[in-house]
Design a protein around this motif. Sequence first.
Motif, PDB file in Angstrom:
ATOM      1  N   SER A  25       0.840  -1.185   0.000  1.00 34.70           N
ATOM      2  CA  SER A  25       0.000   0.000   0.000  1.00 34.70           C
ATOM      3  C   SER A  25       0.879   1.239   0.000  1.00 34.70           C
ATOM      4  O   SER A  25       1.256   1.736   1.064  1.00 34.70           O
ATOM      5  N   PRO A  26       1.227   1.745  -1.181  1.00 33.33           N
ATOM      6  CA  PRO A  26       2.031   2.969  -1.213  1.00 33.33           C
ATOM      7  C   PRO A  26       1.329   4.083  -0.431  1.00 33.33           C
ATOM      8  O   PRO A  26       0.100   4.200  -0.484  1.00 33.33           O
ATOM      9  N   SER A  27       2.103   4.853   0.302  1.00 30.13           N
ATOM     10  CA  SER A  27       1.539   5.896   1.160  1.00 30.13           C
ATOM     11  C   SER A  27       2.327   7.187   1.037  1.00 30.13           C
ATOM     12  O   SER A  27       3.485   7.185   0.621  1.00 30.13           O
ATOM     13  N   VAL A  28       1.687   8.274   1.433  1.00 26.56           N
ATOM     14  CA  VAL A  28       2.347   9.570   1.522  1.00 26.56           C
ATOM     15  C   VAL A  28       2.298  10.008   2.978  1.00 26.56           C
ATOM     16  O   VAL A  28       1.223  10.066   3.583  1.00 26.56           O
ATOM     17  N   ILE A  29       3.469  10.297   3.533  1.00 27.19           N
ATOM     18  CA  ILE A  29       3.559  10.815   4.897  1.00 27.19           C
ATOM     19  C   ILE A  29       3.782  12.315   4.784  1.00 27.19           C
ATOM     20  O   ILE A  29       4.771  12.754   4.202  1.00 27.19           O
ATOM     21  N   THR A  30       2.851  13.096   5.312  1.00 25.06           N
ATOM     22  CA  THR A  30       2.998  14.552   5.322  1.00 25.06           C
ATOM     23  C   THR A  30       3.390  14.955   6.731  1.00 25.06           C
ATOM     24  O   THR A  30       2.686  14.668   7.699  1.00 25.06           O
ATOM     25  N   LYS A  31       4.538  15.614   6.845  1.00 28.29           N
ATOM     26  CA  LYS A  31       5.044  16.018   8.157  1.00 28.29           C
ATOM     27  C   LYS A  31       4.542  17.416   8.499  1.00 28.29           C
ATOM     28  O   LYS A  31       4.064  18.154   7.643  1.00 28.29           O
ATOM     29  N   SER A  35       6.825  18.911   4.561  1.00 26.25           N
ATOM     30  CA  SER A  35       7.526  17.986   3.672  1.00 26.25           C
ATOM     31  C   SER A  35       6.713  16.703   3.538  1.00 26.25           C
ATOM     32  O   SER A  35       5.947  16.330   4.426  1.00 26.25           O
ATOM     33  N   ARG A  36       6.875  16.059   2.382  1.00 24.94           N
ATOM     34  CA  ARG A  36       6.137  14.830   2.097  1.00 24.94           C
ATOM     35  C   ARG A  36       7.104  13.733   1.690  1.00 24.94           C
ATOM     36  O   ARG A  36       8.077  13.986   0.985  1.00 24.94           O
ATOM     37  N   THR A  37       6.819  12.522   2.138  1.00 26.38           N
ATOM     38  CA  THR A  37       7.610  11.353   1.785  1.00 26.38           C
ATOM     39  C   THR A  37       6.672  10.293   1.234  1.00 26.38           C
ATOM     40  O   THR A  37       5.656   9.982   1.856  1.00 26.38           O
ATOM     41  N   VAL A  38       7.007   9.751   0.064  1.00 26.25           N
ATOM     42  CA  VAL A  38       6.238   8.659  -0.519  1.00 26.25           C
ATOM     43  C   VAL A  38       6.929   7.356  -0.148  1.00 26.25           C
ATOM     44  O   VAL A  38       8.129   7.198  -0.354  1.00 26.25           O
ATOM     45  N   THR A  39       6.161   6.426   0.426  1.00 24.05           N
ATOM     46  CA  THR A  39       6.702   5.124   0.819  1.00 24.05           C
ATOM     47  C   THR A  39       6.087   4.035  -0.049  1.00 24.05           C
ATOM     48  O   THR A  39       4.977   4.180  -0.549  1.00 24.05           O
ATOM     49  N   SER A  40       6.809   2.935  -0.219  1.00 18.63           N
ATOM     50  CA  SER A  40       6.290   1.833  -1.034  1.00 18.63           C
ATOM     51  C   SER A  40       5.240   1.023  -0.290  1.00 18.63           C
ATOM     52  O   SER A  40       4.403   0.371  -0.907  1.00 18.63           O
ATOM     53  N   ASP A  41       5.261   1.044   1.022  1.00 19.92           N
ATOM     54  CA  ASP A  41       4.274   0.357   1.861  1.00 19.92           C
ATOM     55  C   ASP A  41       3.762   1.318   2.923  1.00 19.92           C
ATOM     56  O   ASP A  41       4.409   2.319   3.236  1.00 19.92           O
ATOM     57  N   GLU A  42       2.619   0.980   3.495  1.00 21.02           N
ATOM     58  CA  GLU A  42       2.089   1.803   4.580  1.00 21.02           C
ATOM     59  C   GLU A  42       3.037   1.719   5.768  1.00 21.02           C
ATOM     60  O   GLU A  42       3.487   0.629   6.139  1.00 21.02           O
ATOM     61  N   PRO A  43       3.384   2.849   6.384  1.00 22.60           N
ATOM     62  CA  PRO A  43       4.308   2.808   7.519  1.00 22.60           C
ATOM     63  C   PRO A  43       3.679   2.112   8.722  1.00 22.60           C
ATOM     64  O   PRO A  43       2.460   2.137   8.903  1.00 22.60           O
ATOM     65  N   ASP A  44       4.523   1.479   9.520  1.00 25.94           N
ATOM     66  CA  ASP A  44       4.066   0.831  10.751  1.00 25.94           C
ATOM     67  C   ASP A  44       4.117   1.859  11.872  1.00 25.94           C
ATOM     68  O   ASP A  44       5.041   2.677  11.939  1.00 25.94           O
ATOM     69  N   GLU A  72      -1.443   9.124   4.265  1.00 23.74           N
ATOM     70  CA  GLU A  72      -2.477   8.827   3.287  1.00 23.74           C
ATOM     71  C   GLU A  72      -2.044   7.648   2.442  1.00 23.74           C
ATOM     72  O   GLU A  72      -0.910   7.607   1.969  1.00 23.74           O
ATOM     73  N   THR A  73      -2.950   6.712   2.208  1.00 28.60           N
ATOM     74  CA  THR A  73      -2.687   5.583   1.329  1.00 28.60           C
ATOM     75  C   THR A  73      -3.024   5.979  -0.098  1.00 28.60           C
ATOM     76  O   THR A  73      -4.088   6.540  -0.358  1.00 28.60           O
ATOM     77  N   LEU A  74      -2.102   5.712  -1.013  1.00 30.26           N
ATOM     78  CA  LEU A  74      -2.348   6.001  -2.425  1.00 30.26           C
ATOM     79  C   LEU A  74      -3.073   4.822  -3.044  1.00 30.26           C
ATOM     80  O   LEU A  74      -2.750   3.676  -2.775  1.00 30.26           O
TER      81      LEU A  74
END
Length: 75
Positions: A25-31, A35-44, A72-74
């Motif tokens: 589940s690719p996700s976007v972490i907005t701090k 700043s935003r970070t796109v991850t390949s999986d949902e963060p734990d 947010e999950t993409l």
Amino acid sequence: MTLKMKTLTLTFVLAGAGLVAGCSSPSVITKTDGSRTVTSDEPDFDRSTGTYRYEENGRQVQVNKDRVDRVETLD
């Protein structure tokens, strides 16, 4: 092994690979700093430390929950 068995085995292997690939589940972490970070999986989320964990460029990253505005999950 007969051709029918080989075909059946290949079908199950490909179906299993599809299920594993579909679990990410690719996700976007907005701090909080914007700043935003796109991850390949949902963060734990680790309740004991109050941090989100995810992998970035092959290394584990931890971010304190107070620095995260939203996850947010993409689709």
